[in-house]
Write an enzyme that holds these catalytic residues in place. Structure first.
Site, PDB file in Angstrom:
ATOM      1  N   GLU A 128      27.967 -22.041  31.387  1.00 30.94           N
ATOM      2  CA  GLU A 128      27.944 -21.223  30.138  1.00 30.94           C
ATOM      3  C   GLU A 128      27.240 -19.869  30.904  1.00 30.94           C
ATOM      4  O   GLU A 128      26.291 -19.823  31.740  1.00 30.94           O
ATOM      5  CB  GLU A 128      27.003 -21.545  29.299  1.00 30.94           C
ATOM      6  CG  GLU A 128      26.661 -20.578  27.971  1.00 30.94           C
ATOM      7  CD  GLU A 128      27.888 -20.206  27.287  1.00 30.94           C
ATOM      8  OE1 GLU A 128      28.860 -19.428  28.036  1.00 30.94           O
ATOM      9  OE2 GLU A 128      28.123 -20.209  26.163  1.00 30.94           O
ATOM     10  N   ASP A 129      27.413 -18.769  30.255  1.00 34.34           N
ATOM     11  CA  ASP A 129      26.911 -17.319  30.720  1.00 34.34           C
ATOM     12  C   ASP A 129      25.418 -17.236  30.252  1.00 34.34           C
ATOM     13  O   ASP A 129      24.584 -16.923  30.944  1.00 34.34           O
ATOM     14  CB  ASP A 129      27.684 -16.158  30.316  1.00 34.34           C
ATOM     15  CG  ASP A 129      28.072 -16.111  28.883  1.00 34.34           C
ATOM     16  OD1 ASP A 129      27.811 -16.985  28.157  1.00 34.34           O
ATOM     17  OD2 ASP A 129      28.640 -15.227  28.363  1.00 34.34           O
ATOM     18  N   ASP A 132      21.762 -18.811  23.956  1.00 32.29           N
ATOM     19  CA  ASP A 132      20.992 -18.023  22.907  1.00 32.29           C
ATOM     20  C   ASP A 132      20.617 -18.966  21.812  1.00 32.29           C
ATOM     21  O   ASP A 132      19.392 -19.767  21.986  1.00 32.29           O
ATOM     22  CB  ASP A 132      21.833 -16.923  22.305  1.00 32.29           C
ATOM     23  CG  ASP A 132      21.266 -15.988  21.370  1.00 32.29           C
ATOM     24  OD1 ASP A 132      19.944 -15.755  21.523  1.00 32.29           O
ATOM     25  OD2 ASP A 132      21.542 -15.589  20.459  1.00 32.29           O
ATOM     26  N   PHE A 181      19.894  -8.019  23.904  1.00 27.21           N
ATOM     27  CA  PHE A 181      21.086  -8.390  23.999  1.00 27.21           C
ATOM     28  C   PHE A 181      21.563  -7.885  25.183  1.00 27.21           C
ATOM     29  O   PHE A 181      21.136  -6.673  25.401  1.00 27.21           O
ATOM     30  CB  PHE A 181      22.107  -7.714  22.697  1.00 27.21           C
ATOM     31  CG  PHE A 181      23.564  -8.470  22.804  1.00 27.21           C
ATOM     32  CD1 PHE A 181      23.792  -9.477  22.117  1.00 27.21           C
ATOM     33  CD2 PHE A 181      24.459  -7.563  23.393  1.00 27.21           C
ATOM     34  CE1 PHE A 181      25.148  -9.705  22.240  1.00 27.21           C
ATOM     35  CE2 PHE A 181      25.960  -8.176  23.563  1.00 27.21           C
ATOM     36  CZ  PHE A 181      25.977  -9.304  22.812  1.00 27.21           C
ATOM     37  N   VAL A 182      22.541  -8.530  26.165  1.00 31.32           N
ATOM     38  CA  VAL A 182      22.752  -8.007  27.517  1.00 31.32           C
ATOM     39  C   VAL A 182      24.145  -7.787  27.895  1.00 31.32           C
ATOM     40  O   VAL A 182      24.853  -8.638  27.082  1.00 31.32           O
ATOM     41  CB  VAL A 182      22.075  -8.986  28.609  1.00 31.32           C
ATOM     42  CG1 VAL A 182      20.659  -8.691  28.484  1.00 31.32           C
ATOM     43  CG2 VAL A 182      22.289 -10.268  28.329  1.00 31.32           C
ATOM     44  N   ASP A 188      29.840  -9.423  27.390  1.00 30.94           N
ATOM     45  CA  ASP A 188      30.462  -8.281  26.814  1.00 30.94           C
ATOM     46  C   ASP A 188      29.820  -7.869  25.601  1.00 30.94           C
ATOM     47  O   ASP A 188      29.074  -8.685  24.808  1.00 30.94           O
ATOM     48  CB  ASP A 188      31.868  -8.863  26.359  1.00 30.94           C
ATOM     49  CG  ASP A 188      31.954  -9.704  25.047  1.00 30.94           C
ATOM     50  OD1 ASP A 188      31.228 -10.706  25.246  1.00 30.94           O
ATOM     51  OD2 ASP A 188      32.345  -9.376  24.034  1.00 30.94           O
ATOM     52  N   ARG A 194      32.316  -6.432  30.707  1.00 34.52           N
ATOM     53  CA  ARG A 194      32.313  -7.576  31.449  1.00 34.52           C
ATOM     54  C   ARG A 194      32.460  -7.283  32.828  1.00 34.52           C
ATOM     55  O   ARG A 194      32.038  -7.908  33.686  1.00 34.52           O
ATOM     56  CB  ARG A 194      33.357  -8.419  31.127  1.00 34.52           C
ATOM     57  CG  ARG A 194      33.450  -9.102  29.625  1.00 34.52           C
ATOM     58  CD  ARG A 194      34.550 -10.206  29.641  1.00 34.52           C
ATOM     59  NE  ARG A 194      34.845 -10.379  28.169  1.00 34.52           N
ATOM     60  CZ  ARG A 194      34.361 -11.123  27.474  1.00 34.52           C
ATOM     61  NH1 ARG A 194      33.238 -11.864  27.914  1.00 34.52           N
ATOM     62  NH2 ARG A 194      34.625 -11.374  25.937  1.00 34.52           N
TER      63      ARG A 194
END
Ligand code: IMP
Ligand code: MG
Length: 203
Positions: A128-129, A132, A181-182, A188, A194
């Site tokens: 996973e990126d 959160d 938020f990044v 994205d 991206r």
């Protein structure tokens, strides 16, 4: 003159903190919505290589190829680099889940695509990126466990613990980031950014 902010990291913890502004020019050229530089492409590359080595050691003795289950779409860039940092055989599978719509607030979770191959008795590493709330990975893990893998672990490039709602253990973490938020390196905002090689905050 345009100013940018850089980040600093405690080398022992992998914790990223927002630091005061410097006069260093942003790289690449600033785009709309692009805020402070948080993690450089060079630093990501170094950390992903380390993670690849660590993962290869953990799975050194398994007798079937490791199955990387990549969560579309944000984790694809990380997964592509991580895959090439592995020194053990690995297969690729994809799952698709969307917990964010076109903005930065969570929407309803949808599982649009499931893995194609059987996972029974296989060693599975979910990729996973960013973690959160933890809702995306916990929902996917629940589905994957029904497929009876021999083991199921989680590798996440970014961990943002500030907004966690579901307790999720992360087995391999790239960086722990502050509550921002990044974008970039696969992540994205409304489908964009991206392609940025590094990770930036959103303005
Ligand atoms: P969670 O389900 O709340 O843990 O959210 C994780 C998912 O939301 C990830 O798969 C990301 O695609 C997306 N997401 C969460 N935070 C960010 C962010 O800062 N930038 C881009 N995408 C994010
Ligand atoms: Mg995602």
């Amino acid at each position: 003159m345009a100013q940018t902010q850089t980040s600093a990291q405690d080398p022992d913890q992998g914790v990223i903190a927002l630091m005061p502004e410097t006069s260093a020019p942003p790289e690449p050229a600033v785009k709309k919505d692009m805020g402070r530089a948080l993690i450089s492409a060079e630093r990501i590359a170094k950390r992903v290589e380390e993670m690849g080595r660590e993962i290869s050691e953990v799975y050194a003795d398994i007798d079937t190829p490791l199955v990387l289950v990549v969560i579309l779409k944000g984790a694809t860039v990380f997964a592509a680099d991580l895959l090439r940092s592995l020194s053990i055989p690995a297969e690729l599978e994809f799952v698709s889940a969307a917990s964010y719509g076109s903005g930065t607030s969570p929407g309803k979770l949808r599982l649009a695509h499931m893995v194609e191959g059987p996972l029974v008795g296989r060693h599975v590493l979910l990729i996973e990126d960013i973690i959160d709330s933890g809702r995306t990975v916990s929902a996917i893990e629940k589905r994957l466990r029904r497929l009876k893998p021999a083991s199921l672990r989680l590798a996440a490039l970014l961990d943002r613990p500030a907004r966690r709602e579901v307790d999720t253990g992360i087995d391999f973490t790239g960086f722990v980031i502050p509550d921002r938020f990044v974008i970039g390196y696969g992540l994205d905002y409304a489908g964009l950014y991206r392609e940025l090689p590094g990770i930036y905050t959103l303005t």
